[in-house]
Design a protein around this motif. Structure first.
Motif, PDB file in Angstrom:
ATOM      1  N   TRP A  13       0.854  -1.369   0.114  1.00 50.68           N
ATOM      2  CA  TRP A  13      -0.013   0.095  -0.020  1.00 50.68           C
ATOM      3  C   TRP A  13       0.841   1.232  -0.133  1.00 50.68           C
ATOM      4  CZ3 TRP A  13      -4.349   2.201  -0.843  1.00 50.68           C
ATOM      5  CH2 TRP A  13      -4.641   3.690  -0.113  1.00 50.68           C
ATOM      6  N   VAL A  14       0.722   2.187  -1.039  1.00 49.09           N
ATOM      7  CA  VAL A  14       1.216   3.505  -0.883  1.00 49.09           C
ATOM      8  C   VAL A  14       0.245   4.674  -0.973  1.00 49.09           C
ATOM      9  CG1 VAL A  14       2.697   4.882  -2.404  1.00 49.09           C
ATOM     10  CG2 VAL A  14       2.987   2.340  -2.481  1.00 49.09           C
ATOM     11  N   PRO A  16      -1.749   7.684  -1.564  1.00 46.98           N
ATOM     12  CA  PRO A  16      -1.886   8.550  -2.596  1.00 46.98           C
ATOM     13  C   PRO A  16      -1.612  10.153  -2.114  1.00 46.98           C
ATOM     14  CG  PRO A  16      -4.044   8.156  -1.637  1.00 46.98           C
ATOM     15  CD  PRO A  16      -2.988   7.357  -0.986  1.00 46.98           C
ATOM     16  N   SER A 100      -7.035   4.460  -6.989  1.00 44.41           N
ATOM     17  CA  SER A 100      -6.493   3.560  -7.655  1.00 44.41           C
ATOM     18  C   SER A 100      -5.704   4.044  -8.943  1.00 44.41           C
ATOM     19  CB  SER A 100      -7.560   2.765  -8.319  1.00 44.41           C
ATOM     20  OG  SER A 100      -8.463   2.053  -7.178  1.00 44.41           O
ATOM     21  N   GLU A 102      -3.969   6.814  -8.923  1.00 40.51           N
ATOM     22  CA  GLU A 102      -2.565   7.377  -8.559  1.00 40.51           C
ATOM     23  C   GLU A 102      -1.722   5.915  -8.382  1.00 40.51           C
ATOM     24  OE1 GLU A 102      -0.321  10.121  -5.315  1.00 40.51           O
ATOM     25  OE2 GLU A 102      -2.370  10.432  -5.691  1.00 40.51           O
ATOM     26  N   LYS A 103      -2.131   5.135  -7.674  1.00 39.15           N
ATOM     27  CA  LYS A 103      -1.530   3.840  -7.421  1.00 39.15           C
ATOM     28  C   LYS A 103      -0.989   3.109  -8.704  1.00 39.15           C
ATOM     29  CE  LYS A 103      -4.156   1.620  -4.850  1.00 39.15           C
ATOM     30  NZ  LYS A 103      -4.712   0.473  -3.855  1.00 39.15           N
ATOM     31  N   HIS A 107       2.844   8.864  -8.438  1.00 39.06           N
ATOM     32  CA  HIS A 107       2.331  10.118  -7.976  1.00 39.06           C
ATOM     33  C   HIS A 107       2.469  11.279  -9.087  1.00 39.06           C
ATOM     34  CE1 HIS A 107       2.296   8.040  -4.094  1.00 39.06           C
ATOM     35  NE2 HIS A 107       3.427   7.647  -4.079  1.00 39.06           N
ATOM     36  N   ARG A 228       1.630   0.405 -13.216  1.00 43.00           N
ATOM     37  CA  ARG A 228       1.942  -0.688 -12.514  1.00 43.00           C
ATOM     38  C   ARG A 228       1.122  -1.775 -12.601  1.00 43.00           C
ATOM     39  NH1 ARG A 228       2.826   1.165  -6.344  1.00 43.00           N
ATOM     40  NH2 ARG A 228       3.853  -0.835  -6.161  1.00 43.00           N
ATOM     41  N   TYR A 231      -1.936  -3.375 -10.751  1.00 44.55           N
ATOM     42  CA  TYR A 231      -3.008  -2.425 -10.533  1.00 44.55           C
ATOM     43  C   TYR A 231      -3.898  -2.505 -11.821  1.00 44.55           C
ATOM     44  CZ  TYR A 231      -0.997  -0.981  -6.060  1.00 44.55           C
ATOM     45  OH  TYR A 231      -0.888  -0.960  -4.779  1.00 44.55           O
TER      46      TYR A 231
END
Length: 234
Positions: A13-14, A16, A100, A102-103, A107, A228, A231
């Motif tokens: 998990w990153v 946002p 979602s 941004e992941k 960023h 990514r 995702y």
């Protein structure tokens, strides 16, 4: 062994954080307008908004500091809202779809998509409304609509969790995102056709932002290394 490899490959998990920063900027700029005295608020509105006639005129001038400031309004207008309902509505959609996106894209690419496509959507609105003078146009709707379009392009088959009213109770259900976005798009289309241009809302920017977002997602899908893959909804 296979399961452990899959867990290792899964992205952690990153937060946002650019979604957070942009949202806080919207709240701060809008709160300053809503909480200010009349004359101060009017100056604040003039600074952050753009007027379609001024945008068209700026393109006819050589690139000067003054014309660049006018064109900058296409982007700064994304941060200002003239009432809390408009702001909270945009923030709700921004977070529902922006986390979602941004992941998936990263960023800085997320911020680039929001401001570039949002500014382009505002430019489209300026072209549509250029005959209306003294009409300040503001709001994040063009940028938020672009993020919704990117989401649909990247995750066309994803389901979203929603609380749906069933009588006196709320029932949690997972609904295809395309149905949620489709209902939203239908409303924007109806407002664009039947809703008048008003202080703070340019409905044509919503449709333009959405279309630009879908197109950007298609380009991201074919560009290696921009998404990514864990995702992306293939």
């Amino acid at each position: 062994m296979t399961a452990s490899l899959e867990r290792a490959a899964a992205p952690s998990w990153v937060w946002p954080w650019l979604l957070t920063v942009i949202s806080l900027a919207m709240i701060s700029v809008s709160a300053a307008y809503l909480g200010g005295e009349l004359q101060t608020s009017e100056r604040w509105l003039t600074f952050w908004s753009f007027q379609p006639a001024d945008i068209i005129a700026a393109f006819g001038d050589p690139l000067t500091h003054s014309s660049l400031m006018v064109l900058g309004g296409l982007f700064s207008a994304l941060l200002l809202h003239v009432d809390w309902v408009h702001l909270l509505g945009n923030l709700a959609y921004f977070w529902a779809f922006g986390v979602s996106v941004e992941k998936a894209v990263g960023h800085w690419r997320f911020a680039f998509l929001f401001f570039l496509l949002g500014g382009a959507a505002n430019l489209y609105a300026a072209l549509q409304l250029h005959e209306i003078r003294n009409l300040p146009v503001i709001g994040a709707s063009g940028g938020v609509s672009a993020i919704i379009g990117v989401y649909l392009g990247l995750f066309p088959r994803r389901r979203m969790g929603l609380w749906l009213p069933l009588g006196l109770y709320l029932q949690f259900a997972r609904v295809p995102a395309i149905l949620v976005i489709g209902s939203w798009f239908t409303l924007q289309l109806l407002y664009s056709v039947f809703g008048p241009a008003s202080h703070g809302v340019a409905w044509s920017a919503h449709l333009a932002g959405f279309a630009l977002g879908v197109a950007a997602a298609m380009l991201l899908r074919i560009a290696p290394g921009t998404i990514r893959l864990a995702y992306r909804d293939d």
